[in-house]
Design an enzyme around this catalytic site. Sequence first.
Site, mmCIF file in Angstrom:
data_model
loop_
_atom_site.group_PDB
_atom_site.id
_atom_site.type_symbol
_atom_site.label_atom_id
_atom_site.label_comp_id
_atom_site.label_asym_id
_atom_site.label_seq_id
_atom_site.Cartn_x
_atom_site.Cartn_y
_atom_site.Cartn_z
ATOM 1 N N HIS A 198 5.758 70.034 115.084
ATOM 2 C CA HIS A 198 4.738 70.530 116.010
ATOM 3 C C HIS A 198 4.870 72.029 116.243
ATOM 4 C CE1 HIS A 198 4.040 66.260 116.734
ATOM 5 N NE2 HIS A 198 2.804 66.684 116.801
ATOM 6 N N ARG A 305 -5.165 67.800 120.743
ATOM 7 C CA ARG A 305 -3.821 67.273 121.079
ATOM 8 C C ARG A 305 -3.549 67.588 122.556
ATOM 9 N NH1 ARG A 305 -2.437 69.292 115.580
ATOM 10 N NH2 ARG A 305 -1.359 67.661 114.460
ATOM 11 N N ARG A 341 -7.680 63.225 121.954
ATOM 12 C CA ARG A 341 -6.613 62.235 121.747
ATOM 13 C C ARG A 341 -5.825 62.084 123.039
ATOM 14 N NH1 ARG A 341 -2.015 63.214 117.378
ATOM 15 N NH2 ARG A 341 -1.230 64.639 118.964
ATOM 16 N N GLU A 440 -1.489 56.054 111.713
ATOM 17 C CA GLU A 440 -0.349 56.900 111.355
ATOM 18 C C GLU A 440 0.952 56.113 111.260
ATOM 19 O OE1 GLU A 440 0.040 60.082 114.254
ATOM 20 O OE2 GLU A 440 -0.507 58.782 115.909
HETATM 21 C C1 PEP Z 1 -0.462 63.236 112.580
HETATM 22 O O1 PEP Z 1 0.517 62.559 112.845
HETATM 23 O O2 PEP Z 1 -0.860 63.440 111.410
HETATM 24 C C2 PEP Z 1 -1.230 63.882 113.656
HETATM 25 C C3 PEP Z 1 -2.376 64.487 113.414
HETATM 26 O O3 PEP Z 1 -0.722 63.856 114.888
HETATM 27 P P1 PEP Z 1 0.517 64.764 115.369
HETATM 28 O O4 PEP Z 1 0.787 65.795 114.299
HETATM 29 O O5 PEP Z 1 0.144 65.380 116.656
HETATM 30 O O6 PEP Z 1 1.637 63.781 115.486
HETATM 31 MG MG MG Z 2 0.899 61.908 114.848
#
Ligand code: PEP
Ligand code: MG
Length: 595
Positions: A198, A305, A341, A440
């Site tokens: 992140h 996010r 989200r 995911e």
């Molecule tokens: C992912 O997991 O691809 C996603 C878009 O969510 P994040 O990166 O916030 O976990």
């Molecule tokens: Mg994710």
Amino acid sequence: MTQRESTTRFLKGIGASAGVAIGRAYLVDRSRVKVIYQYLLDDNKVEEEIERFRQAVDRAEEQLRQIQEEIPEEIKDQAGIFDSHRLILRDKLLYDQTLEQIKSEQINAEWALKKSVEKAQEAFAKIKDEYIRSRFKDVEDVSERILRNLTGKKVESLSEVPEPVIIVAHDLSPADTTQMRLDRVLGFATDMGGKTSHTAIIAQSLEIPAVVGLERITQEFSSGSLIILDGTNGEVIINPDQKTVQDYSNRKKNYEKFRAEIARYSHLPAVTLDGQALKVRANIEFMEELGAVLDSGAEGIGLFRTEFLYLSQKELPGEDTLYENFKEVARRVAPVPVTIRTLDIGGDKFASQMDLAEEMNPALGLRAIRFCLKEVDIFKRQLRAILRASLHGRLKILFPMISDVDEVLQAKAILKEVEAELRSEGIRFDPKIPIGIMIEIPSAVVTADLLAREVDFFSIGTNDLIQYTLAIDRVNEHVAHMYQPLHPAILRLIHQTIEAGHRADIPVAMCGEMAGEPLYIPILLGLGLDELSMNPVTIPRVKQIIRLISYQESRRFVEEVLTLTTTGQVNRYVRHEMAKRFPDLFGPNGNLLYS
Ligand code: PEP
Ligand code: MG
């Protein structure tokens, strides 16, 4: 400056956010008390620093004496430890050594102390007797006490960076990155981290060049050194010579020129040569990114996010704050949609206010929807805010980390309760707000046909899907080379998800980093995705590629790709084909010529 500190060195890491930065490094030590290096400019400052150190030690002595005096009767026999600590305070290894280093190297007391502790550690490591060796812990405790006195206990925050610098740290949490003063951070380099951590994603959003996974950069040089950071190729050059600086300044200029050039066409629609339209949307983390989103040519926001609204503040945001944020996004992006989200906290994203228990495997722990289904009040507050904001634009709700149908049913039931509450309070909202889930986790792919009956859309989160399918921690630099989006298993899972979604007549989006990778665009198009959502900076480039390819050709391309058996084969094939097809965009090895 020692010779080692002035020689040119190259370090290879992982390019996490494109672009070049050239500037002085600012080392942030993320050990227990954060220690920052400072070079003292003159003798007066050295004298002051020595005095500061002496006072910090005096204070530590006084504190230890006081603790010893106040120690309860029952544990008086343990008080000896404080005698040893007081002795350590004045020990040559720590005290004299630190004073000596402040003088000889003209460095601040904190950094000098840290160096003394490192030397002491080396000395202790050689001791045979295990008990004595383990007493190094006492040295650490004592130095920690002095450090606290020196720093006045204040936790150093990245918002205090004094001038435009390149931040170098062992690791930076997403919360750290959110505190950065953008006008003062030219780029950052970390020992830890992978391309889809992140922290890397935020660097891209903020358009700050970044290199992660350098493993030892914090130990390789001193603060204040000149460094070049090449976020496109994942390289850092410490103490570059004049010619190298010139060379990279030119690259920086070219890169900026190139970005300006493609941005001119970013508002053209993403339609293939044979007329297939694909929605290209933006991922955002902060409200501040909205301007960039509107400029990028995004057709709405495919992933908001929201957890960053929780990470960047001292207290959990209340319903009204959330509502104001969601309302503003909805309003400014309308008439195109915004997919919000729900809270995906946990994993590598923590909010200090939430006091989450430390977990052995946070990525497999109480994260995202699991957390929300447990902390229902926090979840409801967010849902209320989203529903209230839904009147001001086109909002969609996206639940993260869904692993089975039960979780969807529970999340929807809570949403229903919230809707009922709002109705009873006479508060209006969009009753048809679309509900989607992130795909995911591999179990979600396997049950995608069942999940598709419960929702209005899917969004594939490849960052986590790859992590959980290939068992590769997305923030661990040691396995970053195994984090392979073109692994045949990943391609099959994406394929399967799209098929299941389309059979149930619901659209399928992709919002992981894979969606914004120019090299993969023909595959993603050929697999039949309806929407790609990505970091706004990559949108102009992705739209440009979509406009240059044909949908039918991409379908044939994918058919071929799906017959290949190893990741290496897929990689070679894709790179070769893209270089052949777009020699102006990709070099012979399939690397983007400008990025
Ligand atoms: C992912 O997991 O691809 C996603 C878009 O969510 P994040 O990166 O916030 O976990
Ligand atoms: Mg994710």
